[in-house]
Design a protein around this motif. Sequence first.
Motif, PDB file in Angstrom:
ATOM      1  N   GLU A  38       0.803  -1.225   0.000  1.00 26.72           N
ATOM      2  CA  GLU A  38       0.000   0.000   0.000  1.00 26.72           C
ATOM      3  C   GLU A  38       0.836   1.275   0.000  1.00 26.72           C
ATOM      4  O   GLU A  38       0.398   2.296  -0.515  1.00 26.72           O
ATOM      5  CB  GLU A  38      -0.983   0.007   1.175  1.00 26.72           C
ATOM      6  N   MET A  39       2.042   1.216   0.548  1.00 26.66           N
ATOM      7  CA  MET A  39       2.898   2.397   0.533  1.00 26.66           C
ATOM      8  C   MET A  39       3.660   2.556  -0.774  1.00 26.66           C
ATOM      9  O   MET A  39       4.239   3.615  -1.041  1.00 26.66           O
ATOM     10  CB  MET A  39       3.897   2.333   1.691  1.00 26.66           C
ATOM     11  N   SER A  40       3.669   1.514  -1.601  1.00 22.52           N
ATOM     12  CA  SER A  40       4.505   1.521  -2.799  1.00 22.52           C
ATOM     13  C   SER A  40       4.181   2.655  -3.770  1.00 22.52           C
ATOM     14  O   SER A  40       5.097   3.335  -4.253  1.00 22.52           O
ATOM     15  CB  SER A  40       4.408   0.168  -3.509  1.00 22.52           C
ATOM     16  N   PRO A  41       2.901   2.921  -4.107  1.00 26.41           N
ATOM     17  CA  PRO A  41       2.643   4.016  -5.055  1.00 26.41           C
ATOM     18  C   PRO A  41       3.040   5.384  -4.517  1.00 26.41           C
ATOM     19  O   PRO A  41       3.631   6.189  -5.245  1.00 26.41           O
ATOM     20  CB  PRO A  41       1.120   3.929  -5.290  1.00 26.41           C
ATOM     21  N   SER A  42       2.727   5.680  -3.256  1.00 23.71           N
ATOM     22  CA  SER A  42       3.032   7.005  -2.727  1.00 23.71           C
ATOM     23  C   SER A  42       4.535   7.224  -2.563  1.00 23.71           C
ATOM     24  O   SER A  42       5.000   8.367  -2.569  1.00 23.71           O
ATOM     25  CB  SER A  42       2.320   7.233  -1.383  1.00 23.71           C
ATOM     26  N   LEU A  43       5.303   6.137  -2.470  1.00 20.22           N
ATOM     27  CA  LEU A  43       6.764   6.237  -2.392  1.00 20.22           C
ATOM     28  C   LEU A  43       7.418   6.126  -3.769  1.00 20.22           C
ATOM     29  O   LEU A  43       8.637   6.164  -3.878  1.00 20.22           O
ATOM     30  CB  LEU A  43       7.319   5.148  -1.481  1.00 20.22           C
ATOM     31  N   ARG A  44       6.619   5.964  -4.810  1.00 15.47           N
ATOM     32  CA  ARG A  44       7.099   5.834  -6.184  1.00 15.47           C
ATOM     33  C   ARG A  44       8.037   4.633  -6.359  1.00 15.47           C
ATOM     34  O   ARG A  44       9.038   4.707  -7.068  1.00 15.47           O
ATOM     35  CB  ARG A  44       7.800   7.126  -6.646  1.00 15.47           C
ATOM     36  N   LEU A  45       7.661   3.515  -5.713  1.00 17.49           N
ATOM     37  CA  LEU A  45       8.500   2.341  -5.839  1.00 17.49           C
ATOM     38  C   LEU A  45       8.434   1.738  -7.233  1.00 17.49           C
ATOM     39  O   LEU A  45       9.319   0.962  -7.617  1.00 17.49           O
ATOM     40  CB  LEU A  45       8.113   1.288  -4.785  1.00 17.49           C
ATOM     41  N   ASP A  46       7.409   2.086  -8.016  1.00 21.90           N
ATOM     42  CA  ASP A  46       7.374   1.628  -9.398  1.00 21.90           C
ATOM     43  C   ASP A  46       8.552   2.179 -10.189  1.00 21.90           C
ATOM     44  O   ASP A  46       9.001   1.580 -11.172  1.00 21.90           O
ATOM     45  CB  ASP A  46       6.057   2.023 -10.070  1.00 21.90           C
ATOM     46  N   GLU A  47       9.096   3.331  -9.758  1.00 19.07           N
ATOM     47  CA  GLU A  47      10.230   3.955 -10.422  1.00 19.07           C
ATOM     48  C   GLU A  47      11.556   3.672  -9.719  1.00 19.07           C
ATOM     49  O   GLU A  47      12.613   3.657 -10.365  1.00 19.07           O
ATOM     50  CB  GLU A  47      10.031   5.471 -10.492  1.00 19.07           C
ATOM     51  N   LEU A  48      11.504   3.446  -8.417  1.00 14.89           N
ATOM     52  CA  LEU A  48      12.734   3.364  -7.623  1.00 14.89           C
ATOM     53  C   LEU A  48      13.245   1.948  -7.419  1.00 14.89           C
ATOM     54  O   LEU A  48      14.397   1.765  -7.022  1.00 14.89           O
ATOM     55  CB  LEU A  48      12.516   4.043  -6.269  1.00 14.89           C
ATOM     56  N   ASN A  87       6.629  -3.844 -13.159  1.00 19.03           N
ATOM     57  CA  ASN A  87       7.610  -4.357 -12.203  1.00 19.03           C
ATOM     58  C   ASN A  87       7.442  -5.862 -12.011  1.00 19.03           C
ATOM     59  O   ASN A  87       6.346  -6.403 -12.170  1.00 19.03           O
ATOM     60  CB  ASN A  87       7.458  -3.654 -10.853  1.00 19.03           C
ATOM     61  N   GLN A  88       8.528  -6.520 -11.647  1.00 16.51           N
ATOM     62  CA  GLN A  88       8.492  -7.958 -11.425  1.00 16.51           C
ATOM     63  C   GLN A  88       7.883  -8.252 -10.059  1.00 16.51           C
ATOM     64  O   GLN A  88       8.314  -7.704  -9.038  1.00 16.51           O
ATOM     65  CB  GLN A  88       9.900  -8.536 -11.509  1.00 16.51           C
ATOM     66  N   ILE A  89       6.898  -9.115 -10.026  1.00 21.74           N
ATOM     67  CA  ILE A  89       6.225  -9.508  -8.788  1.00 21.74           C
ATOM     68  C   ILE A  89       6.423 -11.005  -8.611  1.00 21.74           C
ATOM     69  O   ILE A  89       6.122 -11.786  -9.522  1.00 21.74           O
ATOM     70  CB  ILE A  89       4.738  -9.150  -8.822  1.00 21.74           C
ATOM     71  N   ALA A  90       6.945 -11.399  -7.458  1.00 22.99           N
ATOM     72  CA  ALA A  90       7.298 -12.803  -7.259  1.00 22.99           C
ATOM     73  C   ALA A  90       6.908 -13.269  -5.865  1.00 22.99           C
ATOM     74  O   ALA A  90       6.780 -12.473  -4.930  1.00 22.99           O
ATOM     75  CB  ALA A  90       8.801 -13.004  -7.470  1.00 22.99           C
ATOM     76  N   THR A  91       6.706 -14.580  -5.738  1.00 24.10           N
ATOM     77  CA  THR A  91       6.481 -15.222  -4.448  1.00 24.10           C
ATOM     78  C   THR A  91       7.518 -16.321  -4.288  1.00 24.10           C
ATOM     79  O   THR A  91       7.709 -17.139  -5.196  1.00 24.10           O
ATOM     80  CB  THR A  91       5.069 -15.836  -4.367  1.00 24.10           C
ATOM     81  N   LEU A  92       8.184 -16.326  -3.168  1.00 19.25           N
ATOM     82  CA  LEU A  92       9.199 -17.344  -2.912  1.00 19.25           C
ATOM     83  C   LEU A  92       8.560 -18.728  -2.849  1.00 19.25           C
ATOM     84  O   LEU A  92       7.379 -18.878  -2.494  1.00 19.25           O
ATOM     85  CB  LEU A  92       9.911 -17.050  -1.590  1.00 19.25           C
ATOM     86  N   SER A  93       9.331 -19.734  -3.176  1.00 17.93           N
ATOM     87  CA  SER A  93       8.833 -21.105  -3.080  1.00 17.93           C
ATOM     88  C   SER A  93       8.552 -21.459  -1.622  1.00 17.93           C
ATOM     89  O   SER A  93       9.063 -20.813  -0.698  1.00 17.93           O
ATOM     90  CB  SER A  93       9.862 -22.084  -3.657  1.00 17.93           C
ATOM     91  N   GLU A  94       7.766 -22.498  -1.431  1.00 12.00           N
ATOM     92  CA  GLU A  94       7.475 -22.946  -0.068  1.00 12.00           C
ATOM     93  C   GLU A  94       8.739 -23.400   0.651  1.00 12.00           C
ATOM     94  O   GLU A  94       8.901 -23.169   1.850  1.00 12.00           O
ATOM     95  CB  GLU A  94       6.434 -24.062  -0.098  1.00 12.00           C
ATOM     96  N   ASP A  95       9.655 -24.040  -0.091  1.00  8.81           N
ATOM     97  CA  ASP A  95      10.896 -24.510   0.533  1.00  8.81           C
ATOM     98  C   ASP A  95      11.747 -23.341   1.025  1.00  8.81           C
ATOM     99  O   ASP A  95      12.272 -23.373   2.153  1.00  8.81           O
ATOM    100  CB  ASP A  95      11.702 -25.347  -0.465  1.00  8.81           C
ATOM    101  N   SER A 146      11.662  -4.885  -8.467  1.00 13.31           N
ATOM    102  CA  SER A 146      10.967  -6.133  -8.126  1.00 13.31           C
ATOM    103  C   SER A 146      10.404  -6.088  -6.715  1.00 13.31           C
ATOM    104  O   SER A 146      10.858  -5.324  -5.860  1.00 13.31           O
ATOM    105  CB  SER A 146      11.922  -7.324  -8.268  1.00 13.31           C
ATOM    106  N   HIS A 147       9.424  -6.956  -6.505  1.00 14.75           N
ATOM    107  CA  HIS A 147       8.720  -7.056  -5.224  1.00 14.75           C
ATOM    108  C   HIS A 147       8.537  -8.544  -4.931  1.00 14.75           C
ATOM    109  O   HIS A 147       7.957  -9.275  -5.739  1.00 14.75           O
ATOM    110  CB  HIS A 147       7.360  -6.370  -5.305  1.00 14.75           C
ATOM    111  N   THR A 148       9.010  -9.000  -3.774  1.00 20.83           N
ATOM    112  CA  THR A 148       9.000 -10.430  -3.463  1.00 20.83           C
ATOM    113  C   THR A 148       8.309 -10.689  -2.133  1.00 20.83           C
ATOM    114  O   THR A 148       8.658 -10.091  -1.109  1.00 20.83           O
ATOM    115  CB  THR A 148      10.437 -10.988  -3.407  1.00 20.83           C
ATOM    116  N   ASP A 149       7.344 -11.608  -2.151  1.00 20.30           N
ATOM    117  CA  ASP A 149       6.624 -12.011  -0.952  1.00 20.30           C
ATOM    118  C   ASP A 149       7.029 -13.435  -0.586  1.00 20.30           C
ATOM    119  O   ASP A 149       7.590 -14.164  -1.397  1.00 20.30           O
ATOM    120  CB  ASP A 149       5.112 -11.948  -1.220  1.00 20.30           C
ATOM    121  N   VAL A 150       6.731 -13.816   0.647  1.00 25.87           N
ATOM    122  CA  VAL A 150       6.913 -15.202   1.065  1.00 25.87           C
ATOM    123  C   VAL A 150       5.651 -15.988   0.759  1.00 25.87           C
ATOM    124  O   VAL A 150       4.559 -15.420   0.586  1.00 25.87           O
ATOM    125  CB  VAL A 150       7.242 -15.293   2.570  1.00 25.87           C
TER     126      VAL A 150
END
Length: 358
Positions: free
Chosen positions: A219-229, A299-307, A232-236
Amino acid sequence: MLSRLAGYVVATSAAFTVACAGPSLAQESEPDVTLRFQHFVSPLSANPSHFMGPWAEAIEEQSGGRIAVEIYPFMQLGGAAPSQYDLIRDGAIDGGWVIPGYQPGRFPEAEALELPFMTTKSGEEASRAAWHFTQEFLMDDFADVHVIAAHMHGRGLIHVDGPAIQEIADLEGLRLRGPSRPATLLLERLGATPVGMPVPAFPEALARGVVDGGVITWEMSPSLRLDELVQSHTDVAGDRSLYNLYFIWAMNREVYEGLPEDLRAVIDANSGMMASAWAGRAHDIGDADGRAAMAAAGNQIATLSEDVTEEIRALGDAVTQAWIDEVSARGLDGAALVEAARRYVAEEAGTGTVPLTD
């Protein structure tokens, strides 16, 4: 990069004029009381948009216009984000948004909620748990202010100016911003170089290359301009958040107690569990919007593997045990704090009302 950052400052400063005016300008007669609340982020970000602003409108409407609430973003009333609690306590402002973790070691019990994989990825669920936990353990810590709400954000992710993280080794040596002591302890275990800093400093640190990325919400990503800065974005994997952050929405105690009884009742009617869940729900709404904005930017959006997630969870468990040992040595019952936090999170699991997007 710096020119884009300058554009961000201009745009958000212009938005401040609108946000600062707030709903109070709509009053037809002078209010009995004007409350000045302050926070440290863009008025366009999720919590100000979906909680703080509507909360102020509810106070004004339910008081029949006798209370006006002015909300100032970007610390416009003075001070820095880490000093927000003291500004409220000392009466420099009437109220505001506080991240206790911005003052490491001052409110150690609150850190139990911020430990790795403690909360679900729903800000609303985490915030319901946070209110229970606050009532049991933290009201004495916050006795010199009046707590209106205690809440958490939604999922916390790793954002990097480079390819998405695929394994723990990819984090080795990266300079990553962390918002709290538990978050920086986890980053250190992951092999990164943690850099503690409040959120207002994050965009400039990225633009200047001071950090390679950091952990923060969708939720903070757009207001911080993370699309430009960042790239990639990685979740567990799974239903638990990598980390979380604890907040309070609070008033100066003397100001609150000095209100007439009927006006205190208006504040009370918009406090507690309902306000805490409301604040957490605001983050969930913002998470959906933020993720969509980053995807639209390519931007690249990824989720880490379960392992890999399980490997990180094991390191997170080590952080939690070290935290228990540390605070227990300081006279707190660390194991009981962690057990209570886990219990409240489990009790509130499934109560979120905003669908989450993976």
